[in-house]
Design a protein around this motif. Structure first.
Motif, PDB file in Angstrom:
ATOM      1  N   CYS A 265       0.840  -1.207   0.000  1.00  7.22           N
ATOM      2  CA  CYS A 265       0.000   0.000   0.000  1.00  7.22           C
ATOM      3  C   CYS A 265       0.876   1.259   0.000  1.00  7.22           C
ATOM      4  O   CYS A 265       1.791   1.390   0.810  1.00  7.22           O
ATOM      5  N   ILE A 266       0.582   2.149  -0.935  1.00  7.16           N
ATOM      6  CA  ILE A 266       1.362   3.392  -1.022  1.00  7.16           C
ATOM      7  C   ILE A 266       0.567   4.582  -0.475  1.00  7.16           C
ATOM      8  O   ILE A 266       0.947   5.733  -0.673  1.00  7.16           O
ATOM      9  N   GLN A 267      -0.577   4.287   0.150  1.00  5.50           N
ATOM     10  CA  GLN A 267      -1.391   5.353   0.771  1.00  5.50           C
ATOM     11  C   GLN A 267      -1.798   6.434  -0.241  1.00  5.50           C
ATOM     12  O   GLN A 267      -1.799   7.618   0.069  1.00  5.50           O
ATOM     13  N   CYS A 268      -2.122   5.979  -1.435  1.00  5.54           N
ATOM     14  CA  CYS A 268      -2.480   6.944  -2.483  1.00  5.54           C
ATOM     15  C   CYS A 268      -3.888   7.499  -2.284  1.00  5.54           C
ATOM     16  O   CYS A 268      -4.218   8.570  -2.784  1.00  5.54           O
ATOM     17  N   GLY A 269      -4.743   6.731  -1.579  1.00  6.80           N
ATOM     18  CA  GLY A 269      -6.095   7.207  -1.298  1.00  6.80           C
ATOM     19  C   GLY A 269      -7.115   6.916  -2.385  1.00  6.80           C
ATOM     20  O   GLY A 269      -8.270   7.334  -2.283  1.00  6.80           O
ATOM     21  N   GLU A 270      -6.706   6.181  -3.427  1.00 12.54           N
ATOM     22  CA  GLU A 270      -7.661   5.831  -4.486  1.00 12.54           C
ATOM     23  C   GLU A 270      -8.847   5.055  -3.922  1.00 12.54           C
ATOM     24  O   GLU A 270      -9.983   5.205  -4.360  1.00 12.54           O
ATOM     25  N   CYS A 271      -8.579   4.195  -2.935  1.00 17.03           N
ATOM     26  CA  CYS A 271      -9.651   3.389  -2.339  1.00 17.03           C
ATOM     27  C   CYS A 271     -10.666   4.295  -1.636  1.00 17.03           C
ATOM     28  O   CYS A 271     -11.882   4.127  -1.794  1.00 17.03           O
ATOM     29  N   SER A 272     -10.166   5.279  -0.914  1.00 15.69           N
ATOM     30  CA  SER A 272     -11.065   6.203  -0.214  1.00 15.69           C
ATOM     31  C   SER A 272     -11.871   7.030  -1.206  1.00 15.69           C
ATOM     32  O   SER A 272     -13.063   7.283  -0.997  1.00 15.69           O
ATOM     33  N   ALA A 273     -11.217   7.458  -2.283  1.00 12.20           N
ATOM     34  CA  ALA A 273     -11.863   8.350  -3.242  1.00 12.20           C
ATOM     35  C   ALA A 273     -13.088   7.696  -3.889  1.00 12.20           C
ATOM     36  O   ALA A 273     -14.044   8.387  -4.236  1.00 12.20           O
ATOM     37  N   GLY A 274     -13.064   6.381  -4.033  1.00 12.75           N
ATOM     38  CA  GLY A 274     -14.192   5.720  -4.697  1.00 12.75           C
ATOM     39  C   GLY A 274     -15.115   5.000  -3.738  1.00 12.75           C
ATOM     40  O   GLY A 274     -15.966   4.220  -4.153  1.00 12.75           O
ATOM     41  N   CYS A 275     -14.965   5.278  -2.442  1.00 11.26           N
ATOM     42  CA  CYS A 275     -15.740   4.511  -1.446  1.00 11.26           C
ATOM     43  C   CYS A 275     -17.094   5.172  -1.168  1.00 11.26           C
ATOM     44  O   CYS A 275     -17.142   6.279  -0.629  1.00 11.26           O
ATOM     45  N   PRO A 276     -18.193   4.526  -1.520  1.00  9.48           N
ATOM     46  CA  PRO A 276     -19.498   5.132  -1.265  1.00  9.48           C
ATOM     47  C   PRO A 276     -19.785   5.300   0.226  1.00  9.48           C
ATOM     48  O   PRO A 276     -20.408   6.291   0.626  1.00  9.48           O
TER      49      PRO A 276
ATOM     50  N   TYR B 194     -11.255  -2.281  -4.366  1.00  7.11           N
ATOM     51  CA  TYR B 194     -10.503  -3.397  -4.956  1.00  7.11           C
ATOM     52  C   TYR B 194     -10.231  -3.085  -6.430  1.00  7.11           C
ATOM     53  O   TYR B 194      -9.115  -3.265  -6.935  1.00  7.11           O
ATOM     54  N   GLU B 195     -11.257  -2.589  -7.110  1.00  7.28           N
ATOM     55  CA  GLU B 195     -11.140  -2.264  -8.538  1.00  7.28           C
ATOM     56  C   GLU B 195     -10.156  -1.124  -8.777  1.00  7.28           C
ATOM     57  O   GLU B 195      -9.451  -1.102  -9.782  1.00  7.28           O
TER      58      GLU B 195
ATOM     59  N   ARG C 161      -2.268  -0.972  -6.616  1.00 10.46           N
ATOM     60  CA  ARG C 161      -1.370  -2.062  -6.191  1.00 10.46           C
ATOM     61  C   ARG C 161      -2.120  -3.385  -6.114  1.00 10.46           C
ATOM     62  O   ARG C 161      -1.624  -4.337  -5.543  1.00 10.46           O
ATOM     63  N   THR C 162      -3.313  -3.419  -6.690  1.00 10.43           N
ATOM     64  CA  THR C 162      -4.187  -4.620  -6.697  1.00 10.43           C
ATOM     65  C   THR C 162      -4.282  -5.291  -5.310  1.00 10.43           C
ATOM     66  O   THR C 162      -4.247  -6.519  -5.188  1.00 10.43           O
ATOM     67  N   ILE C 163      -4.423  -4.461  -4.313  1.00 10.87           N
ATOM     68  CA  ILE C 163      -4.604  -4.982  -2.947  1.00 10.87           C
ATOM     69  C   ILE C 163      -6.085  -5.336  -2.759  1.00 10.87           C
ATOM     70  O   ILE C 163      -6.961  -4.524  -3.082  1.00 10.87           O
ATOM     71  N   PRO C 164      -6.395  -6.526  -2.278  1.00 12.30           N
ATOM     72  CA  PRO C 164      -7.806  -6.907  -2.079  1.00 12.30           C
ATOM     73  C   PRO C 164      -8.396  -6.236  -0.836  1.00 12.30           C
ATOM     74  O   PRO C 164      -8.615  -6.869   0.196  1.00 12.30           O
ATOM     75  N   VAL C 165      -8.620  -4.941  -0.966  1.00 11.39           N
ATOM     76  CA  VAL C 165      -8.993  -4.120   0.196  1.00 11.39           C
ATOM     77  C   VAL C 165     -10.246  -4.659   0.899  1.00 11.39           C
ATOM     78  O   VAL C 165     -10.281  -4.803   2.127  1.00 11.39           O
ATOM     79  N   THR C 166     -11.273  -4.971   0.111  1.00 10.72           N
ATOM     80  CA  THR C 166     -12.534  -5.429   0.716  1.00 10.72           C
ATOM     81  C   THR C 166     -12.308  -6.704   1.533  1.00 10.72           C
ATOM     82  O   THR C 166     -12.795  -6.826   2.660  1.00 10.72           O
ATOM     83  N   GLU C 167     -11.566  -7.634   0.952  1.00 10.68           N
ATOM     84  CA  GLU C 167     -11.322  -8.902   1.670  1.00 10.68           C
ATOM     85  C   GLU C 167     -10.533  -8.659   2.949  1.00 10.68           C
ATOM     86  O   GLU C 167     -10.748  -9.330   3.960  1.00 10.68           O
ATOM     87  N   ILE C 168      -9.634  -7.696   2.891  1.00  7.48           N
ATOM     88  CA  ILE C 168      -8.850  -7.392   4.094  1.00  7.48           C
ATOM     89  C   ILE C 168      -9.761  -6.815   5.181  1.00  7.48           C
ATOM     90  O   ILE C 168      -9.652  -7.176   6.358  1.00  7.48           O
ATOM     91  N   ILE C 169     -10.693  -5.975   4.775  1.00 11.18           N
ATOM     92  CA  ILE C 169     -11.629  -5.423   5.765  1.00 11.18           C
ATOM     93  C   ILE C 169     -12.480  -6.550   6.367  1.00 11.18           C
ATOM     94  O   ILE C 169     -12.728  -6.588   7.574  1.00 11.18           O
TER      95      ILE C 169
END
Ligand code: SF4
Ligand code: SF4
Length: 176
Positions: free
Chosen positions: A30-41, A80-81, A85-93
């Motif tokens: 994880c590079i803490q880019c915030g892409e996951c947060s930006a698309g999180c409803p 996840y999409e 870094r193709t980290i499976p964020v949802t599965e990790i949560i």
């Protein structure tokens, strides 16, 4: 010796356990880019920040397991999409939720949902507004309630078997 609640507690087992699953161990990239947060409803409507959860898990912050944030995820897989870094964020949560439950951290509203499920086979209780629908259904020569899990004792038995198998008894107050 009593623990100072204001101290930040670290738990290296969080990352160790995540690392058991090869795909989960990708959190290290994880590079803490915030892409996951930006698309999180969910993050759009709450203070939950997916990027922050990833960071907390990565450094082993104990409070990530007791935080309500991990329960605000709707498992839409947007993060996840989007993750570069193709980290499976949802599965990790979801894995963090498993760890949280094991540590006894279950939000009270969720306990209520589980209690309903165990008692009635429904996450939503069969009373309240449903009684209005029940009257309408009777007028239409239908049974008062639709034939879902509660109508099939064998289905409830399967539900209890599952709950016992995952050793949920004792964590949730319910009566069989
Ligand atoms: S999108 Fe991926 S790399 Fe970026 S912060 Fe989220 S988990 Fe980390
Ligand atoms: S899966 Fe969860 S954390 Fe990821 S974008 Fe959807 S709601 Fe947000």
């Amino acid at each position: 010796m009593s623990r100072n609640k204001n101290l930040i507690q670290f738990n290296p087992d969080i990352l160790t356990e995540l690392s058991i699953e090869e795909s989960h161990s990708k959190i290290r990239a994880c590079i803490q880019c915030g892409e996951c947060s930006a698309g999180c409803p969910s993050g759009n409507w709450t203070a939950m920040k997916t990027r922050k959860i990833m960071r907390q898990a990565l450094v082993g912050l104990e409070s990530v397991l007791s935080s309500n944030d991990i329960w605000l995820c709707s498992t839409c897989f947007n993060c996840y999409e989007r993750c570069p870094r193709t980290i499976p964020v949802t599965e990790i949560i979801l894995k963090l939720r498993n760890m949280a439950v094991r540590e006894g951290h279950i939000p009270d509203p969720l306990k209520g949902v589980i209690k309903n499920l165990v008692q009635h086979g429904h996450a939503v209780p069969l009373g309240g507004e449903l009684s209005t629908w029940a009257k309408l259904r009777i007028k239409m020569d239908l049974p008062p309630l639709p034939p879902t899990v509660h109508s099939y004792p064998e289905a409830m038995d399967e539900l209890y078997t599952l709950i016992n198998k995952i050793k949920f008894n004792g964590r949730i107050p319910y009566q069989l």
